[in-house]
Design a protein around this motif. Structure first.
Motif, PDB file in Angstrom:
ATOM      1  N   ALA A  28      -8.732  -3.525  -1.108  1.00 47.11           N
ATOM      2  CA  ALA A  28      -9.645  -3.861  -2.192  1.00 47.11           C
ATOM      3  C   ALA A  28     -10.347  -2.616  -2.722  1.00 47.11           C
ATOM      4  N   VAL A  37      -9.234  -7.996  -7.212  1.00 45.41           N
ATOM      5  CA  VAL A  37      -9.655  -7.474  -5.922  1.00 45.41           C
ATOM      6  C   VAL A  37      -8.936  -8.292  -4.857  1.00 45.41           C
ATOM      7  N   PRO A  39      -7.965  -9.706  -1.087  1.00 43.86           N
ATOM      8  CA  PRO A  39      -8.672  -9.991   0.163  1.00 43.86           C
ATOM      9  C   PRO A  39      -8.437  -8.868   1.173  1.00 43.86           C
ATOM     10  N   THR A  73     -11.970 -20.847   2.361  1.00 41.56           N
ATOM     11  CA  THR A  73     -12.064 -19.409   2.635  1.00 41.56           C
ATOM     12  C   THR A  73     -10.709 -18.721   2.688  1.00 41.56           C
ATOM     13  N   LYS A  75      -7.779 -17.224   1.013  1.00 38.78           N
ATOM     14  CA  LYS A  75      -7.552 -16.686  -0.334  1.00 38.78           C
ATOM     15  C   LYS A  75      -6.077 -16.471  -0.633  1.00 38.78           C
ATOM     16  N   ASP A 104     -11.480 -12.956   2.341  1.00 37.55           N
ATOM     17  CA  ASP A 104     -12.325 -11.935   1.723  1.00 37.55           C
ATOM     18  C   ASP A 104     -13.217 -11.229   2.730  1.00 37.55           C
ATOM     19  N   SER A 105     -13.471 -11.863   3.882  1.00 38.76           N
ATOM     20  CA  SER A 105     -14.414 -11.285   4.845  1.00 38.76           C
ATOM     21  C   SER A 105     -14.135 -11.815   6.242  1.00 38.76           C
TER      22      SER A 105
END
Length: 140
Positions: A28, A37, A39, A73, A75, A104-105
């Motif tokens: 990203a 962007v 993941p 969550t 992606k 993403d996190s």
């Protein structure tokens, strides 16, 4: 004429494959203004079936894995089976089914672990596999 067409097709496939593989693994941090962007967390899971070669078991596992894409969550999701690539000492294609989920996190991945859809998948499909190996990584 046929050789030229095959040569052009091969060049096209090589170029598009190189671009696709670059985009698929670009962190990203490399995204520019106006670009997507990607993941940063990759959750790669490899499954070995209790009954290797059993098509019904493999299909049931794949169907179960597909349900994981509904988790908010998650992606990105890709489900696969061993590719018929060149046999080399560094390639392990002993697994039966694989999945790769993108998040993403770390928090998103942690949330996925306790999500009811994930828990239902494990409950409904764990009888199908004898071994699972997980590789979690973060883009740098």
């Amino acid at each position: 004429m046929k050789n030229t067409t095959n040569h052009e097709r091969r060049n096209f496939l090589v170029k598009t494959g190189a671009v696709a593989s670059t985009v698929a693994v670009a962190p990203a941090a490399l995204a520019t203004a106006g670009s997507a962007v990607l993941p940063v967390i990759r959750h790669s899971v490899f499954f070995w079936l209790k009954n290797p070669g059993n098509q019904a078991d493999r299909d049931a596992l794949i169907a179960g894995l597909k349900t994981l894409g509904a988790i908010e969550t998650v992606k990105g999701i890709q489900i696969g089976v061993p590719a018929s690539t060149e046999k080399r000492d560094v390639v392990d294609n002993s697994f039966d089914v694989s999945e790769m989920l993108l998040f993403d996190s770390v928090e998103g991945q942690n949330s996925y672990q306790s999500h009811p859809v994930h828990l239902a998948f494990v409950k409904n499909c764990e009888h199908l596999w004898r071994k699972v190996v997980v590789y979690d990584s973060i883009a740098v």
